[in-house]
Design a protein around this motif. Structure first.
Motif, PDB file in Angstrom:
ATOM      1  N   GLY A 371      -6.110  31.883 -43.852  1.00 19.76           N
ATOM      2  CA  GLY A 371      -5.409  30.996 -44.772  1.00 19.76           C
ATOM      3  C   GLY A 371      -4.280  30.232 -44.105  1.00 19.76           C
ATOM      4  O   GLY A 371      -3.352  29.794 -44.781  1.00 19.76           O
ATOM      5  N   TYR A 372      -4.341  30.121 -42.755  1.00 22.05           N
ATOM      6  CA  TYR A 372      -3.445  29.248 -41.990  1.00 22.05           C
ATOM      7  C   TYR A 372      -2.003  29.759 -41.887  1.00 22.05           C
ATOM      8  O   TYR A 372      -1.071  28.978 -41.774  1.00 22.05           O
ATOM      9  N   THR A 373      -1.809  31.065 -41.930  1.00 20.45           N
ATOM     10  CA  THR A 373      -0.483  31.633 -41.700  1.00 20.45           C
ATOM     11  C   THR A 373      -0.600  32.766 -40.689  1.00 20.45           C
ATOM     12  O   THR A 373      -1.669  33.365 -40.540  1.00 20.45           O
ATOM     13  N   PRO A 374       0.489  33.095 -39.989  1.00 19.88           N
ATOM     14  CA  PRO A 374       0.438  34.201 -39.029  1.00 19.88           C
ATOM     15  C   PRO A 374       0.195  35.534 -39.717  1.00 19.88           C
ATOM     16  O   PRO A 374       0.423  35.693 -40.919  1.00 19.88           O
ATOM     17  N   VAL A 375      -0.233  36.510 -38.945  1.00 17.65           N
ATOM     18  CA  VAL A 375      -0.583  37.819 -39.476  1.00 17.65           C
ATOM     19  C   VAL A 375       0.611  38.503 -40.129  1.00 17.65           C
ATOM     20  O   VAL A 375       1.751  38.353 -39.700  1.00 17.65           O
ATOM     21  N   HIS A 376       0.348  39.205 -41.201  1.00 17.93           N
ATOM     22  CA  HIS A 376       1.302  40.151 -41.754  1.00 17.93           C
ATOM     23  C   HIS A 376       0.535  41.272 -42.427  1.00 17.93           C
ATOM     24  O   HIS A 376      -0.696  41.225 -42.542  1.00 17.93           O
ATOM     25  N   CYS A 377       1.234  42.320 -42.829  1.00 20.81           N
ATOM     26  CA  CYS A 377       0.594  43.545 -43.308  1.00 20.81           C
ATOM     27  C   CYS A 377       1.313  44.021 -44.558  1.00 20.81           C
ATOM     28  O   CYS A 377       2.540  43.989 -44.630  1.00 20.81           O
ATOM     29  N   SER A 378       0.545  44.488 -45.537  1.00 18.75           N
ATOM     30  CA  SER A 378       1.150  44.957 -46.781  1.00 18.75           C
ATOM     31  C   SER A 378       2.053  46.163 -46.564  1.00 18.75           C
ATOM     32  O   SER A 378       3.129  46.266 -47.153  1.00 18.75           O
ATOM     33  N   VAL A 379       1.622  47.107 -45.723  1.00 11.92           N
ATOM     34  CA  VAL A 379       2.358  48.362 -45.605  1.00 11.92           C
ATOM     35  C   VAL A 379       3.300  48.404 -44.409  1.00 11.92           C
ATOM     36  O   VAL A 379       4.141  49.297 -44.318  1.00 11.92           O
ATOM     37  N   ASN A 380       3.168  47.469 -43.477  1.00 13.31           N
ATOM     38  CA  ASN A 380       4.044  47.424 -42.303  1.00 13.31           C
ATOM     39  C   ASN A 380       4.739  46.068 -42.238  1.00 13.31           C
ATOM     40  O   ASN A 380       4.206  45.106 -41.679  1.00 13.31           O
ATOM     41  N   PRO A 381       5.950  45.965 -42.783  1.00 14.50           N
ATOM     42  CA  PRO A 381       6.646  44.666 -42.788  1.00 14.50           C
ATOM     43  C   PRO A 381       6.982  44.135 -41.412  1.00 14.50           C
ATOM     44  O   PRO A 381       7.297  42.947 -41.269  1.00 14.50           O
ATOM     45  N   MET A 382       6.929  44.971 -40.372  1.00  9.96           N
ATOM     46  CA  MET A 382       7.278  44.512 -39.031  1.00  9.96           C
ATOM     47  C   MET A 382       6.093  43.890 -38.298  1.00  9.96           C
ATOM     48  O   MET A 382       6.269  43.301 -37.234  1.00  9.96           O
TER      49      MET A 382
END
Length: 658
Positions: A371-382
């Motif tokens: 969806g054209y955004t960098p990776v992130h994670c629901s359970v690991n905000p870092m």
């Protein structure tokens, strides 16, 4: 533990059998260069103890020539990029891990949004089975990016083989220990598959012709870099497509790669047009069982003598250990598991398995990169912000009161306590978890139970005082000697202003009591994620279930992979749904709804409401007037009902900044 035993891939010795999967993170620079965030991303997983770090899909040709298929895509097509790659390699090697890079050219995966004016170079013209949507997926989620394309000539193919060779040479000069050739979903995969390769010359036709391009890449790299430099392909064990590669052909492909010098085989699944529920191999959402490719991998393992990599929701190390013990694979590839917790290997070495934060397979990570955004994670905000979001101890420790033990409240309490604050968390229920408790009851959502258990353990270790069965009011909070109050009271079900609502129950009620006590016929009102998961849960319990949705589609706000997989599971289990239905009246065992034409319909069964959630906001409104001399924060659903991702990230932010 076999996971922690050394392994060998050709001439390369790896300190353990845990491999970080090559996952596009979207952290590269605008020209495909390695950025500091890319280095931080991979270094965190190397520091966490993984034996082999496989760098994500990296392109061997220029953006102008072949375009991009994801945002922030890395490249190794230019010598000016080598210093950045060398810095990354050094960061990974510092922690004792080996590192490989996955080489690809974009081919039919070129995204027209990211590659304007580029004609995708393909082995032969073929059409996807569905039209593209605004998310670059078909309306039923089939992976399809139909960019303008053209068939390559022989000279172009030969030049492209040289591009792979040059890219591998640059990788070796940068210090990489191995390279991987992507032969599923990538450019070479389009040659390999009979579904996408319709050529009639030497690079098409039977398996010998279709394998010629990837095998020439392999042999070219081996000649240039030396036979002792490890090179291995990632192949589909099954494309799950009529006319595509099946397991029997995958076994032949694996043998031919071995005969031509491959040092290992990494197994995945799918191709263009494959349903997203069976695609990628390592990224199945929670509705698909873990280790889906175990029998496929085991069959491929039987026909080759080189190491075989097993993928597919392998974040449960217990499963990986069993698979190694049974000889079904030689290395276990962890992808999303190492996003959620980069230190899984380290915690295994230290026998701290209770500290492993397990992936919940929500696929937030994959949805954002597509969806054209960098990776992130629901359970690991870092995740994806390893340095930017690192936190230090509190300069001025405070007394912190957290009201609400859902994901947001627990994360805020955990982080604040780890930083040195004196934290108390009060929760009105008899256990922690908030809406994650009913959300984890279905067998296909059990990963959430592990997240609740992880928070329970971490709060205890961090010294958080937890008080259960205590419903906070203004007086209770005011009398506490706290410097900071964090309100995380969550949300409650929306009860519509419809006649007869007292005859209905809510989806949360279904999960909090035995499904045997709700009757045999049920009408679920609401076709969002909660409604559809409730329907699937009840159907699997043997009930007759119908969903009524007011909008034109169910799961309209879900990411494509989750939407497709959950929809397919409902179809597979016989869940029925009707769209364009507005509930107007509820009787004891009936629902009356109005369709788009103005006609009324009567449905027989117990009505279950799944029409969304609303903030538990009364306490917040009262506290705003009372706590004028204290730090005061609202987080999670009591601000606005959303999901685990938002709750945890907001909790992390507040806990980090107090």
């Amino acid at each position: 533990m076999k996971l922690l035993e050394p392994g060998r891939i050709g001439s390369m010795e790896v300190k353990n059998r845990i491999v970080m999967s090559p996952m596009t993170a979207g952290l590269g620079g605008v020209h495909g260069e390695v950025t500091s965030r890319v280095i931080d991303w991979y270094e965190a997983r190397a520091k966490g103890g993984a034996g082999l770090i496989c760098v994500e899909e990296t392109l061997v040709t220029s953006r102008e020539k072949d375009g991009l298929d994801v945002v922030g895509q890395l490249r190794i097509d230019d010598w000016n990029q080598v210093p950045g790659w060398s810095e990354l390699v050094d960061a990974v090697h510092f922690h004792g891990a080996k590192i490989s890079v996955q080489l690809n050219y974009t081919g039919p995966g070129a995204d027209p949004k990211l590659s304007p004016g580029v004609q995708a170079r393909v082995p032969s013209e073929f059409s996807f089975s569905r039209e593209s949507s605004s998310m670059d997926y078909g309306p039923d989620g089939l992976y399809a990016k139909p960019a303008p394309s053209r068939e390559m000539g022989i000279a172009e193919i030969e030049a492209l083989i040289h591009d792979f060779e040059e890219a591998a040479f640059r990788a070796k000069k940068a210090g990489f220990d191995a390279v991987e050739i992507i032969c599923y979903h990538g450019g070479p995969a389009a040659f390999l598959s009979p579904y996408t390769n319709k050529r009639t010359d030497a690079y098409g036709g039977d398996i010998e012709g279709r394998m010629r391009f990837p095998l020439e890449i392999l042999r070219s790299i081996k000649r240039r870099l030396g036979e002792d430099f490890p090179v291995f392909p990632r192949i589909p064990a099954d494309e799950f497509m009529p006319g595509g590669i099946d397991l029997e052909e995958a076994k032949k492909i694996a043998r031919k790669f071995e005969e031509n010098g491959a040092d290992a085989i990494s197994v995945a699944s799918g191709t263009w047009g494959t349903s997203l529920s069976l695609c990628y191999g390592a990224s199945w959402p929670t509705y698909q069982k873990r280790g889906f490719l175990e029998p496929h991998t085991a069959e491929i393992k039987k026909v080759v003598h080189i190491p075989v990599f097993m993928v597919g929701a392998m974040h449960f190390f217990e499963m990986g250990e069993r698979i190694l013990d049974e000889g079904k694979a030689d290395f276990i590839v962890m992808g999303r598991g190492l996003i959620a917790d980069p230190e899984i290997p380290k915690k295994l070495y230290e026998n701290r398995t209770e500290d492993i934060r397990r992936c919940i397979r929500c696929n937030e990570c994959l949805a954002c990169t597509t969806g054209y955004t960098p990776v992130h994670c629901s359970v690991n905000p870092m995740a994806g912000n390893e340095k930017r979001r690192s936190f230090r101890g509190a300069d001025n420790p405070k007394k912190v009161l957290v009201v609400g033990g859902g994901p947001g409240g627990m994360e805020a309490a955990r982080v604040a306590a780890v930083r040195g604050h004196d934290v108390t968390l009060i929760e009105k229920d008899h256990k922690l978890g908030g809406n994650m408790v009913p959300g984890s009851v279905a067998s296909f959502k059990e990963e959430i139970k592990y997240l609740i258990d992880w928070y329970d353990c971490q709060l205890s270790k961090a010294g958080v005082t937890v008080e259960l069965n205590l419903k906070a009011d203004v007086e209770e909070i005011a009398k506490r000697d706290s410097d900071v109050v964090i309100l995380a009271t969550g949300s409650k079900p929306i009860i519509p202003d419809i006649q007869g609502c007292e005859n209905a129950c809510h989806a949360i009620d279904i999960f909090m009591r035995s499904s045997a006590n709700v009757g045999d016929r049920l009408i679920i009102v609401g076709g969002g994620t909660v409604g559809c998961e409730t329907a699937l849960y009840l159907k699997q319990a043997g009930k007759h279930v119908t969903i009524l949705e007011m909008m034109d589609d169910i799961l309209s706000n879900e990411n494509p992979i989750v939407k497709v997989t959950l929809t397919e599971k409902m179809i597979e289990n016989g869940v029925e749904w009707l769209t364009g239905m507005r509930l107007t009246k509820i009787l004891a065992d009936e629902a009356i709804a109005l369709d788009a034409t103005g006609e009324f319909h009567t449905f027989h069964g117990k009505v279950v409401l799944a029409m969304g959630m609303q903030p538990v906001a009364l306490l917040a409104d009262e506290l705003r007037k009372t706590l004028i001399h204290r730090e005061y924060y609202k987080i999670g659903d009591c601000v606005r009902p959303r999901d685990i991702f938002n709750a945890i990230h907001e909790g992390f932010a507040v806990g980090s900044n107090i």
